[in-house]
Design an enzyme around this catalytic site. Structure first.
Site, PDB file in Angstrom:
ATOM      1  N   SER A   1     -23.920 -34.095 -14.554  1.00  0.00           N
ATOM      2  CA  SER A   1     -23.568 -35.227 -15.016  1.00  0.00           C
ATOM      3  C   SER A   1     -22.608 -35.971 -14.129  1.00  0.00           C
ATOM      4  CB  SER A   1     -22.842 -34.939 -16.541  1.00  0.00           C
ATOM      5  OG  SER A   1     -22.445 -36.145 -16.959  1.00  0.00           O
TER       6      SER A   1
ATOM      7  N   TYR B   1     -16.933 -30.978 -21.271  1.00  0.00           N
ATOM      8  CA  TYR B   1     -18.171 -31.200 -20.736  1.00  0.00           C
ATOM      9  C   TYR B   1     -17.963 -31.618 -19.414  1.00  0.00           C
ATOM     10  CZ  TYR B   1     -22.313 -33.878 -20.101  1.00  0.00           C
ATOM     11  OH  TYR B   1     -23.687 -34.434 -19.522  1.00  0.00           O
TER      12      TYR B   1
ATOM     13  N   LYS C   1     -19.297 -29.313 -16.019  1.00  0.00           N
ATOM     14  CA  LYS C   1     -20.079 -30.013 -15.058  1.00  0.00           C
ATOM     15  C   LYS C   1     -19.668 -29.979 -13.795  1.00  0.00           C
ATOM     16  CE  LYS C   1     -23.586 -31.105 -18.070  1.00  0.00           C
ATOM     17  NZ  LYS C   1     -24.796 -29.890 -17.859  1.00  0.00           N
TER      18      LYS C   1
END
Length: 249
Positions: free
Chosen positions: A139, A152, A156
């Site tokens: 991402s 998150y 990533k």
């Protein structure tokens, strides 16, 4: 352009919907044999039925990728069903949003460790097939700050770093490793479709941050994934490629 993917054997984890399904579908359209897994039997059945329309070998299996034993069993079962393994796409995300134990555990278990463990299982099988490709779905949150979703973004970023390490380790074994970092991708039932209904301010603010003036589509991520796995992409390894319509800019 002939991508040289006909007859290749591809695993896409989390391949029943959204980005994962678009990737699986595009590989099948290119003549590859494809295995997908997901946690939902219903979504797997629908996805597999669609994929079979392209005339290649399609395998599907229920699997919670956060379960190490279940994931290893899935990879080996898919390898047997397809008759080999050329490409692994690590796609699922737990999307840990909250800066607490639960948020971090979710992202680590699914976004990071499922990808790591998937490679532990798949890399020897890919090497046995004569080499191939591993693709991590990362991402753009891993390329910058991630205030709304700290776990998150951090996880990533770890996946992006691991991509480089793996690429160096696996190059002598004829395995290329790359990551794709999507920007904000819209599909029915997805995060941004939900936000459009329940948090229109966030939806509009993210839309305004994309210079191209729209959200991306799963198919635009799939196109890059298929290129990275293809013969024309044979000299690309160790890269994290942002696919975001200029959002990072």
């Amino acid at each position: 352009m002939d991508l040289g993917l006909a007859g290749k054997n591809v695993i896409v984890t989390g391949g029943s919907r959204g980005i994962g399904f678009a990737i699986a579908k595009t590989f099948a359209q290119e003549g590859a044999n494809v295995s997908i897994c997901a946690r939902s039997t219903n979504s797997l059945t629908v996805a597999a039925t669609t994929l079979k329309e392209y005339g290649t070998t399609i395998h599907s299996m229920v699997c919670d990728v956060s379960d190490p034993v279940a994931l290893d069993d899935y990879v080996h079962t898919a390898h047997k069903a397809l008759g080999g393994l050329t490409v692994l796409v690590n796609n699922p995300s737990g999307f840990g949003r909250t800066d607490d134990e639960a948020g971090w555990k979710l992202s680590i278990d699914i976004d990071l460790m499922a990808s790591v463990r998937g490679c532990w299982s798949a890399a020897p099988l890919i090497e046995k097939s004569g080499g191939g490709v591993i693709i991590h779905i990362s991402s753009i949150s891993g390329l910058t700050q991630s205030q709304r979703t700290p776990p998150y973004g951090a996880v990533k970023a770890a996946l992006n770093q691991y991509t480089m390490t793996q690429a160096l380790e696996f190059a002598p074994r004829s395995i290329r490793v790359n990551a794709i970092a999507p920007g904000s991708i819209y599909f029915e039932g997805g995060l941004w479709a939900q936000a459009k209904m329940t948090n229109s301010d966030l939806y509009e603010s993210i839309l305004a941050s994309i210079p191209s003036g729209r959200y991306g589509t799963p198919e635009e991520i799939a196109s890059v994934a298929v290129f990275l796995a293809s013969e024309p992409g044979r000299w690309v390894t160790g890269q994290t490629i942002a696919v975001d319509g200029g959002q990072m800019l």
